[in-house]
Design an enzyme around this catalytic site. Structure first.
Site, short mmCIF file in Angstrom:
data_model
loop_
_atom_site.label_atom_id
_atom_site.label_comp_id
_atom_site.label_asym_id
_atom_site.label_seq_id
_atom_site.Cartn_x
_atom_site.Cartn_y
_atom_site.Cartn_z
N ASP A 28 58.32 126.24 88.93
CA ASP A 28 58.96 125.81 90.17
C ASP A 28 58.19 124.65 90.80
OD1 ASP A 28 60.14 125.64 92.77
OD2 ASP A 28 60.76 127.73 92.60
N CYS A 67 65.76 124.86 95.33
CA CYS A 67 65.73 125.80 94.21
C CYS A 67 67.10 126.34 93.83
CB CYS A 67 64.79 126.96 94.53
SG CYS A 67 63.10 126.48 94.92
N ASP A 327 62.74 123.52 87.80
CA ASP A 327 63.97 123.45 88.58
C ASP A 327 64.10 122.10 89.28
OD1 ASP A 327 61.88 124.04 90.32
OD2 ASP A 327 62.95 125.64 91.39
N HIS A 328 63.01 121.62 89.87
CA HIS A 328 62.98 120.33 90.56
C HIS A 328 61.53 119.90 90.69
CE1 HIS A 328 61.60 122.67 93.93
NE2 HIS A 328 62.68 123.44 93.82
#
Length: 520
Positions: A28, A67, A327-328
């Site tokens: 994450d 998220c 995710d990012h």
């Protein structure tokens, strides 16, 4: 194992087949430009070694953030204009099939360690259902073996059982990190950390799982805030000097969206026991937070290595497909920001490594790839039923060492900054919620950022790779704006919802392409 031929459906699974295992790992908030084999702030020997036996995608981008939207695209293979999970807590339409649901008819029982940040479709629930208004729910198709959300209940219970004095149970994981002053190591020993705990659960599951093949989604929250780490991992990190980091300047006149974030972002949302505006943080504060961020990356790599070693001990390694992605990204003070906001590469560029036994090893791919490509790739690798509504493209040609000549030359993502709970952005800009968003077209040479009402942004990436200068009002900018709008419009037209429009009934028969709807 050998790679299936694209478009070939594998027969239904039997009890004695050799379907591959799947280990799908997400990290994450891990920036793509700090991925293994690129610029690194902390040691990642295990992921570096994985790259020697896998394919690394160096220009990989998410389609939305934060998220919830990022993971919705990852798990459905859809652009955000279709799945419409635009913020954390936005429900995922039950009509859309997730990767886990797609795997089940093939005989897999996907299990989750960590979280997916999925709000269930409220139209399928009653208000007394635990999934009602639960933005940290489980994506359909997964069975949670260890659900580890912001409340961190299993981890905190483990800490208490080991004698750690966790006092603020209501604060969840944030409360654990608040036990130490800003800049100090965490009060938790490295072997008892959140990442270590979750890894232990996976190792126990692998040791006791007699049901093959497995499909594990291991979702680590690190290096997500709070940015704090144990001394063991802080000792491994060497963060570059502030002056050598490329995007520390913010620009004399920031865009209205960046100005909004400068006015509203506070350090208290990102690190324990510190407050104040993010964009005026001191160099020492920036260095301290960057140091913790790098340490969290190093820690995650260590525990991923433990999982890899365990697979080899159990003789599962040679029949396991491994996917490691994010995710990012994370701004990490670029442009005076923290978190995943705005339109910059720092927020959208993420790692992707895919290891398939038998595939060509040690490849580095520099073509543009997107998070939504993972779903169709696993459709091909696992022999799942195809889905005409998917927006992503299979990465199989790259895994086979044969990049297609007609591959995409740009990527797209969007960011919705509405705030339905507090209406902060809506009041600041004087806009309705549905107009608080931006849409990005990123090519190899320029970036176009489209806003419904706010001024556009265009960066000439060939001459301004740090994305500091908005050339929208120049003659070059006007030309690139037209091209960017055309690319954005063509993408939207090409990727309309095909759930039902792919079929046409005439004379008692359906013509067109069959469609798969979610099952279980």
């Amino acid at each position: 194992m050998s790679l299936p031929v694209k478009g070939t459906l594998v027969p239904p699974a039997t009890t004695d087949d050799k379907r591959p295992n799947v280990l799908f790992i997400t990290v994450d908030q891990w920036r793509g430009d700090l991925a293994p084999r690129q610029n690194q702030w902390g040691p990642t020997p295990n992921l570096n070694d994985l790259c020697n036996n896998a394919t690394r995608f160096a220009q990989h981008y998410t389609q939305a953030y934060p998220c919830g939207p990022a993971r919705a695209g990852l798990l459905t293979g859809l652009y955000p204009h279709k799945h419409r999970v635009v913020q954390n807590g936005s429900p995922l339409d039950a009509h859309y099939r997730t990767l886990a649901q797609a795997a089940r008819p093939r005989g897999y029982r996907p299990v989750l360690f960590g979280y997916t940040d999925t709000q269930a479709d409220p139209r399928t629930l009653t208000q007394d259902d635990p999934a009602w208004a639960n933005e940290e729910g489980i994506a359909p198709g997964f069975t949670a073996k260890c659900l580890l959300t912001a409340s961190a209940k299993p981890w905190i219970a483990d800490l208490i059982s080991k004698g750690h004095p966790v006092t603020d149970l209501q604060a969840g994981r944030d409360g654990v990190y608040q036990m130490a002053p800003f800049g100090a190591p965490t009060c938790i020993k490295a072997e008892d950390s959140e990442t270590a705990f979750l890894t232990n659960q996976v190792l126990d599951y692998l040791s006791s799982n007699n049901q093959e093949p497995f499909f594990i989604h291991l979702s680590y929250i690190a290096p997500h805030p709070p940015f704090a780490a144990s001394q063991e991992w802080l000792n491994t990190v060497s963060v570059p000097d502030i002056a050598s980091i490329k995007n520390t300047k913010t620009g004399a006149t920031p865009h209205p969206l960046i100005d909004f974030h400068h006015r509203t972002q506070n350090l208290s949302s990102f690190a324990p026991n510190i407050s104040g505006p993010v964009h005026t943080a001191t160099d020492q504060t920036k260095t301290t937070i960057r140091h913790a961020y790098g340490a969290l990356m190093a820690e995650v790599d260590h525990h991923i290595g433990r999982v890899f070693d365990h697979l080899k001990t159990l003789n599962l390694w040679e029949n396991t497909i491994i996917v490691v992605s994010g995710d990012h990204g994370e701004q990490m003070f670029d442009h005076g920001l923290l978190g995943k906001v705005g339109w910059h590469d720092a927020a959208a560029h993420v790692p992707l490594i895919i290891r398939v036994p038998g595939a060509k090893p040690a490849q580095s791919i520099h073509h543009f790839t997107q998070s939504i490509d993972l779903f169709p790739t696993l459709v091909d690798l696992l022999g799942l039923e195809t889905d005409v509504n998917l927006d992503g493209k299979s990465l199989m040609p790259f895994l086979n060492g044969a990049p297609p000549p007609d591959w995409r030359d740009c990527v797209f993502w969007s960011h919705d900054f509405r705030d339905l709970a507090n209406l902060g952005a809506e009041r600041y800009f004087g806009l309705p919620s549905q107009l608080c968003n931006c849409h990005v077209v990123r090519t190899g040479s320029f970036k176009y950022v489209h806003f419904p009402t706010l001024p556009p942004v265009i960066h000439d990436l060939s001459n301004d790779p740090g994305e500091h200068i908005n050339i929208a009002q120049t003659s070059l900018g006007q030309s690139l704006r037209f091209e960017g709008m055309e690319r954005l419009l063509n993408m939207r037209i090409t990727h309309e919802n095909e759930i039902l429009s792919c079929m046409q009934a005439q004379n008692g028969h359906f013509h067109g392409k069959s469609q798969n709807w979610p099952t279980g």
